[in-house]
Design an enzyme around this catalytic site. Structure first.
Site, PDB file in Angstrom:
ATOM      1  N   ARG A  77       0.768  -1.223  -0.009  1.00 21.06           N
ATOM      2  CA  ARG A  77      -0.049   0.063   0.074  1.00 21.06           C
ATOM      3  C   ARG A  77       0.876   1.214   0.005  1.00 21.06           C
ATOM      4  O   ARG A  77       1.480   1.467   0.981  1.00 21.06           O
ATOM      5  CB  ARG A  77      -0.723  -0.025   1.238  1.00 21.06           C
ATOM      6  CG  ARG A  77      -1.890   1.173   1.106  1.00 21.06           C
ATOM      7  CD  ARG A  77      -2.941   1.038   2.281  1.00 21.06           C
ATOM      8  NE  ARG A  77      -2.558   1.246   3.524  1.00 21.06           N
ATOM      9  CZ  ARG A  77      -3.418   1.300   4.667  1.00 21.06           C
ATOM     10  NH1 ARG A  77      -4.658   1.325   4.288  1.00 21.06           N
ATOM     11  NH2 ARG A  77      -2.921   1.255   5.833  1.00 21.06           N
ATOM     12  N   GLU A 156     -12.934   4.070   1.522  1.00 18.88           N
ATOM     13  CA  GLU A 156     -12.828   4.431   3.010  1.00 18.88           C
ATOM     14  C   GLU A 156     -13.412   5.974   3.080  1.00 18.88           C
ATOM     15  O   GLU A 156     -12.909   6.684   4.027  1.00 18.88           O
ATOM     16  CB  GLU A 156     -11.506   4.221   3.468  1.00 18.88           C
ATOM     17  CG  GLU A 156     -10.246   4.887   2.519  1.00 18.88           C
ATOM     18  CD  GLU A 156      -8.974   4.375   3.130  1.00 18.88           C
ATOM     19  OE1 GLU A 156      -8.796   4.025   4.129  1.00 18.88           O
ATOM     20  OE2 GLU A 156      -7.982   4.682   2.168  1.00 18.88           O
TER      21      GLU A 156
END
Length: 277
Positions: A77, A156
């Site tokens: 990530r 998110e």
């Protein structure tokens, strides 16, 4: 005689072949030793995090080296889905990217373009100099690069949940992954990942992804939540992180020998319960 190497299957490949949810762990300490221990645990996939962890190019490279002998699929990530960072992480040999904070289909399209060579995208060509192609030892890497890289975008925020049908429809997005912590914050429920409204939003994303035929993952460090999301159809799930496991396990061991409230107990002994990520 030329040496021809083959790269391991991508997360996209692993998801397509699996008849169960793939179970993952985070490696966030910035340590090659920690990463190797996590990779050897028997989990299906491991997230190397550079968004909230002390990881740069050099430490990520060392961890990729340490994890290479193990069957766990490594997902990396970046701190953000910008073109330069994505190019650098791919050239390190990160085959599977999890891009945080993707709020719209347009942003998802930009992310996909950053992972593709021209004319489809904007990825700089440096395979002869990079671990991605094992310094041109992976045969036909440039022509096959799209098949050797997988892209997962992270849902998110309220904006991302609202646009999830368009995001999952973006060509080149191989999977979506829900981050309940930031989603809860976006909903005005900071630290309340188990709030019914947050859970409903996660379930909505799972349903939308499943309807579109795209794999969907979730971060769920509370076992009951993980089970619920698996039952709802999540294809891959993160169930813990190295630093959190170390923190809780060491606290439990110390608490066994130094009861709370006893002389010499630390301030942490009387603190409120630690929330899971």
């Amino acid at each position: 005689m030329p040496i021809h190497l083959e790269l391991p299957p991508t997360l996209r490949d692993r998801l397509a072949e699996s008849d169960r949810a793939l179970i993952g762990l985070w490696a966030t300490a910035g340590s090659a030793v920690n990463a190797e221990i996590v990779a050897g645990s028997g989990c299906d996939w491991v997230l190397l995090d550079a968004e909230h962890s002390p990881n740069g190019l050099e430490s990520l490279l060392a961890q990729l080296h340490a994890m290479a002998p193990y069957p766990a699929t490594v997902v990396v990530r970046p701190p953000y889905g910008d073109t330069v960072t994505i190019k650098q992480f791919l050239d390190l040999g990160a085959q599977n990217l999890l891009i945080p904070m993707v709020d719209s289909a347009e942003h998802a399209e930009e992310v996909v373009r950053a992972t593709r060579y021209a004319p489809e995208g904007t990825r700089g060509v440096g395979s002869a100099l990079a671990r991605s192609a094992r310094w041109n030892r992976v045969e036909n890497y440039l022509a096959r690069a799209n098949d050797l890289v997988s892209v997962t975008v992270q849902i998110e925020s309220v904006a991302a949940v609202s646009d999830v049908q368009r995001i999952v429809a973006v060509d080149g997005v191989d999977a979506v992954f829900v981050g309940p912590a930031d989603l809860a914050a976006s909903m005005g429920l900071l630290g309340q990942q188990s709030h019914p409204a947050v859970v409903d939003a996660v379930l909505h994303v799972i349903s939308a992804a499943r309807a579109a035929g795209k794999p969907v993952g979730v971060n769920a460090f509370v076992p009951e939540q993980a089970e619920r999301y698996i039952e709802a159809g999540a294809n891959f799930i993160a169930v813990g992180a190295d630093v959190a496991i170390l923190a809780r396990a060491t606290e439990a061991l110390v608490d066994q020998f130094i009861p709370s409230g006893s002389e010499g107990a630390t301030a942490g002994d009387t603190a409120a319960p630690r929330a899971s990520y």
